[in-house]
Design an enzyme around this catalytic site. Structure first.
Site, PDB file in Angstrom:
ATOM      1  N   GLY A 109    -111.205   1.934 -47.203  1.00 21.57           N
ATOM      2  CA  GLY A 109    -109.791   1.671 -47.784  1.00 21.57           C
ATOM      3  C   GLY A 109    -109.562   1.961 -49.126  1.00 21.57           C
ATOM      4  CB  ALA A 110    -110.051   0.871 -52.034  1.00 23.21           C
ATOM      5  CD  GLU A 117    -117.098  -1.007 -55.261  1.00 24.37           C
ATOM      6  OE1 GLU A 117    -116.200  -0.726 -54.389  1.00 24.37           O
ATOM      7  OE2 GLU A 117    -118.264  -1.653 -54.947  1.00 24.37           O
ATOM      8  CG  ASN A 118    -116.114   5.529 -57.369  1.00 20.77           C
ATOM      9  OD1 ASN A 118    -116.824   5.601 -56.538  1.00 20.77           O
ATOM     10  ND2 ASN A 118    -114.744   5.820 -56.603  1.00 20.77           N
ATOM     11  CG  HIS A 173    -111.731  -5.999 -52.676  1.00 20.17           C
ATOM     12  ND1 HIS A 173    -112.398  -6.941 -51.947  1.00 20.17           N
ATOM     13  CD2 HIS A 173    -112.761  -4.800 -52.940  1.00 20.17           C
ATOM     14  CE1 HIS A 173    -113.465  -6.502 -51.362  1.00 20.17           C
ATOM     15  NE2 HIS A 173    -113.718  -5.406 -52.020  1.00 20.17           N
ATOM     16  CD  GLU A 174    -111.901  -1.493 -53.827  1.00 21.78           C
ATOM     17  OE1 GLU A 174    -113.143  -1.601 -54.443  1.00 21.78           O
ATOM     18  OE2 GLU A 174    -111.962  -1.717 -52.734  1.00 21.78           O
TER      19      GLU A 174
HETATM   20  N1  BES Z   1    -117.168  -1.334 -51.932  1.00 15.83           N
HETATM   21  C1  BES Z   1    -116.236  -1.168 -50.736  1.00 15.83           C
HETATM   22  C2  BES Z   1    -115.993  -0.001 -50.071  1.00 15.83           C
HETATM   23  C3  BES Z   1    -117.298   0.589 -49.283  1.00 15.83           C
HETATM   24  C4  BES Z   1    -118.321  -0.433 -48.770  1.00 15.83           C
HETATM   25  C5  BES Z   1    -117.619   1.687 -49.112  1.00 15.83           C
HETATM   26  C6  BES Z   1    -119.540  -0.016 -48.230  1.00 15.83           C
HETATM   27  C7  BES Z   1    -118.924   2.348 -48.450  1.00 15.83           C
HETATM   28  C8  BES Z   1    -119.859   1.261 -47.969  1.00 15.83           C
HETATM   29  C9  BES Z   1    -114.884  -1.616 -51.488  1.00 15.83           C
HETATM   30  O1  BES Z   1    -114.961  -2.557 -52.525  1.00 15.83           O
HETATM   31  C10 BES Z   1    -114.111  -2.021 -50.100  1.00 15.83           C
HETATM   32  O2  BES Z   1    -114.513  -3.269 -49.873  1.00 15.83           O
HETATM   33  N2  BES Z   1    -113.202  -1.524 -49.460  1.00 15.83           N
HETATM   34  C11 BES Z   1    -112.252  -2.219 -48.562  1.00 15.83           C
HETATM   35  C12 BES Z   1    -110.963  -2.599 -49.029  1.00 15.83           C
HETATM   36  C13 BES Z   1    -111.000  -3.812 -49.751  1.00 15.83           C
HETATM   37  C14 BES Z   1    -109.523  -4.248 -50.149  1.00 15.83           C
HETATM   38  C15 BES Z   1    -111.329  -4.837 -48.700  1.00 15.83           C
HETATM   39  C16 BES Z   1    -112.524  -1.268 -47.588  1.00 15.83           C
HETATM   40  O3  BES Z   1    -112.678  -0.049 -47.728  1.00 15.83           O
HETATM   41  O4  BES Z   1    -112.026  -1.518 -46.290  1.00 15.83           O
HETATM   42 ZN    ZN Z   2    -115.610  -4.366 -52.010  1.00 12.20          ZN
END
Ligand code: BES
Ligand code: ZN
Length: 695
Positions: free
Chosen positions: A328-329, A331-332, A364-365
């Protein structure tokens, strides 16, 4: 042992090229890389990690972390993507520290072809590597040197080439269509959890932090972004269509947070009140759609700075919508990447649930910029904490920035009830699971780590109280900033700040799956109410009975009809059952347990207690989250206990009498979504908020 795909390349067949940044491999190298790829396909040897031939059936080899005899201090990294051929050339100049004399350097490396490698000790002569042994299964490469590298600093130089893949991981290509209808590609990165090694050879473990000096060589009409701000941009001497963009050095950081993007974007820009430059990058012609996220980010940064009492450590933050994005996103640090639906809001066509979703994802990010990026988990085992914490504080942040959203009600109806439903199944798992091989990381990224993680942190925050919680968070961030920490480190900081047994309480929620059902009965004793409270594991398949029944350390709060929003008494239930006296509660008052629906458990009231609390539902003196929690508990109990039908009917009659159609809609929608296939994608009905949700 595994069948290893390994090869050793004689350095005599490859050439070194010099270029300006610090030097970049040319097309000639690309040609040799194609030959090397062919060689890789042909040269399959049956060997173990130690290089011995085995000839036996493959078996699962235990995962081994990188050796610590050589570690990076600074990565000087120059990348030159080719957006037509979908390849990239790279040059790494890594300042490393040798802690123990060795003639090998082991690094992570996947789908990358190394052309040349050398090591120059500080003040000494350069030594060329004589072999690169790829352990493909382990995504590692061993560079061998003819003489031992001595203890001390040195410069490791590696020229390499790779493919801009179409797998949405590592350094990959993302397809987009220009407003004129032409198909083009951007080059973007997604490194978490372990895909930085697909973009450059590196020590790809979260605890091996280093600084990064990144340079990108890109077409001059493209936007080039990385974690830090641009400090130099000049024509590339070998090609007038290219420019060399140099970025400021990063703080010390983990490889999974490195990012770069090269493509065509428009942006909107602002400055947060704490002096950070915030930009939102959108597809060309859609800058307008970045304005809402820009507003969220500029409000969010000062909120976190104030909440953590730690400033955002970088001069800028970019948020960018990527056309092809797996998560979804992400956090780089300083360059947060989003899928388009998690960042863009069309002011003319977006509904409020889309805006809430964007606000939560941005919240979140940006929380990760502190919790995760500044202080990073020591190993992937602690990832649940990273994600659970961000999934809780995103709501705190949105509630602060947009109080009109009443976002905590969404938390209860989405994350909390969902986590309870899933965690009641026999197929659930503890939030905290040991992660060995990083390939196991994907398996634990589920609603349990996110939604139960967020729910138990919300319960913890309520148990500790905001003031001590912030004190503990601040101590944790200061103590471990620019370093790594474990779940236990956070518990011990919170324990110190609050004087409460945080590690023991939290261990009972994170190390075992499931949660308790709290049975409550009451007795009026003159002006007091005596409550009998007991716990048992709650299972969707029936109550857990018997000797081996697990138990939890359960923070419980109690309120009365005098003030249903205010906790009158708090206790920590540490055994199967206890009695507690709530003083000064007359016979005409009712009692409710778990005000705010913050405790991660279900409650089974005695029939008379439930009957007494009904007026609080009818006259709306109980908040929506409490009415929702009561109703949700009753629904879940119904599955196994037919005799609860009467209570359920009563609650439904009362809810039906409430002039709050949106609440009823929410409850009905929740039942539809969660009652179907548990895929969490929502029921699809217009306005069903959970269709935005992550799982
Ligand atoms: N760090 C995660 C994304 C991630 C986690 C990428 C594990 C690869 C492996 C990011 O902070 C995250 O949690 N993204 C969520 C969206 C968020 C609003 C909950 C996602 O991608 O679903
Ligand atoms: Zn996250």
């Amino acid at each position: 042992m595994f069948l290893l795909l390994s090869r050793t390349v004689s350095l005599s067949v490859v050439h070194r090229v010099t270029c300006s940044c610090p030097s970049t491999p040319s097309k000639a190298i690309l040609v040799s890389s194609v030959l090397i790829k062919l060689a890789r396909k042909i040269c399959v040897s049956h060997s173990s990690a130690s290089g011995q031939n085995t000839g036996t059936m493959p078996e699962r080899r235990p995962f081994v972390r990188l050796p610590t005899d050589v570690y990076p201090v600074n990565y000087g990294l120059c990348l030159k993507p080719d957006l037509i051929d979908f390849t990239f050339e790279g040059k790494l100049e890594a300042l490393v520290e040798v802690t123990q004399s060795t003639n090998q350097i082991v690094m992570n490396c996947a789908d990358i072809d190394i052309i040349t490698a050398s090591f120059a000790p500080e003040g000494g002569d350069e030594i060329n590597a004589t072999g690169f042994n790829y352990q493909n299964e382990d995504e590692k490469v061993t560079l061998s040197f003819p003489t031992a590298l001595q203890k001390g600093s040195g410069m490791l130089k590696i020229d390499f080439v790779g493919e801009l893949n179409d797998k949405m991981k590592g350094f990959y290509r993302s397809k987009y269509t220009t407003p004129a209808g032409e198909v083009r590609y951007a080059a973007v990165t997604q490194f978490e959890a372990t895909d930085a090694r697909r973009a450059f050879p590196c020590w790809d473990e979260p605890a091996i932090k280093a600084t990064f000096d990144i340079t990108l060589i890109v077409p001059k009409d493209r936007v080039a972004l990385s974690n830090m701000n641009v400090i130099d941009k000049k024509p590339y001497p070998e090609d007038e269509n290219l420019v060399e963009v140099k970025f400021a050095p990063t703080p010390i950081m983990s490889t999974y947070l490195v990012a770069f993007v090269i493509g065509e974007y428009h942006h909107v820009e602002s400055q947060s009140s704490d002096g950070v430059t915030v930009r939102v990058y959108t597809p060309v012609g859609k800058a307008e759609q970045g304005k809402f996220a820009l507003e969220v980010a500029t409000k969010t940064l000062p909120f976190y700075k104030d909440y953590f009492s730690v400033p955002y450590p970088l001069p800028k933050i970019d948020l960018i919508a990527i056309a092809d994005f797996a998560a979804g996103a992400m956090e780089n640090w300083g360059l947060v990447t989003y899928r388009e639906t998690a960042l863009l809001i069309d002011p003319k066509n977006s509904c409020s649930s889309s805006k809430q979703w964007v606000a939560l994802v941005v919240g979140h990010e940006l929380a990760h910029q502190w919790f995760g990026n500044l202080v990073t988990m020591e190993w992937w085992t602690h990832l649940w904490l990273n994600e659970g914490f961000a999934s809780w504080i995103e709501y705190l942040c949105v509630d602060h920035c947009f109080p009109e959203y009443d976002i905590w009600t969404q938390f209860v109806s989405a994350d909390y009830t969902r986590a309870l439903d899933l965690d009641a199944l026999d197929s659930s798992h503890p939030i905290e699971v040991d992660v060995g091989h990083p390939s196991e990381v994907d398996e634990i990224f589920d609603a349990i780590s996110y939604s139960k993680g967020a729910s138990v942190i919300r319960m913890l925050h309520n148990y500790i109280g905001d003031e001590d919680f912030r004190k503990g968070m601040n101590a944790y961030l200061l103590k471990f900033q620019h370093k790594n920490a474990s779940t236990e480190d956070l518990w011990s900081c919170l324990e110190q700040a609050s004087g409460k047994p945080i590690a023991a309480v939290m261990g009972s929620w994170t190390k075992q799956m499931g949660f308790p059902i709290i049975a409550v009965d009451e007795e009026q004793v003159s002006d007091d109410r005596v409550l009998k409270i007991s716990q048992k594991k709650f299972c969707a398949s029936g109550l857990h009975d018997g000797e081996d029944c697990p138990s939890w350390m359960v923070p419980i709060s109690i309120c009365t009809s005098n003030d249903p929003t205010c906790t009158k008494l708090k206790l920590l239930l540490e055994k199967p059952e206890t009695s507690v006296t709530v003083r000064g509660v007359g016979p005409d008052q009712w009692i409710k347990v778990n005000p705010g629906t913050v405790g991660f458990y279900r409650i089974q009231y005695s029939s008379s207690m439930l009957k007494n609390v009904l007026p609080g539902i009818r006259d709306l003196s109980l908040q929506p989250v409490d009415r929702l929690g009561l109703q949700n508990d009753l629904f879940s109990l119904l599955h196994k206990q037919a005799d609860m039908q009467e209570e359920k009917n009563r609650i439904e009659r009362v809810l039906g009498a409430i002039p709050a159609p949106e609440l009823i809609q929410k409850v009905l929608c929740f039942r539809r979504c969660s009652g179907s296939s548990w895929d969490g994608r929502g029921c699809g009905s217009p306005g069903c908020w959970s269709s935005h949700h992550r799982f």
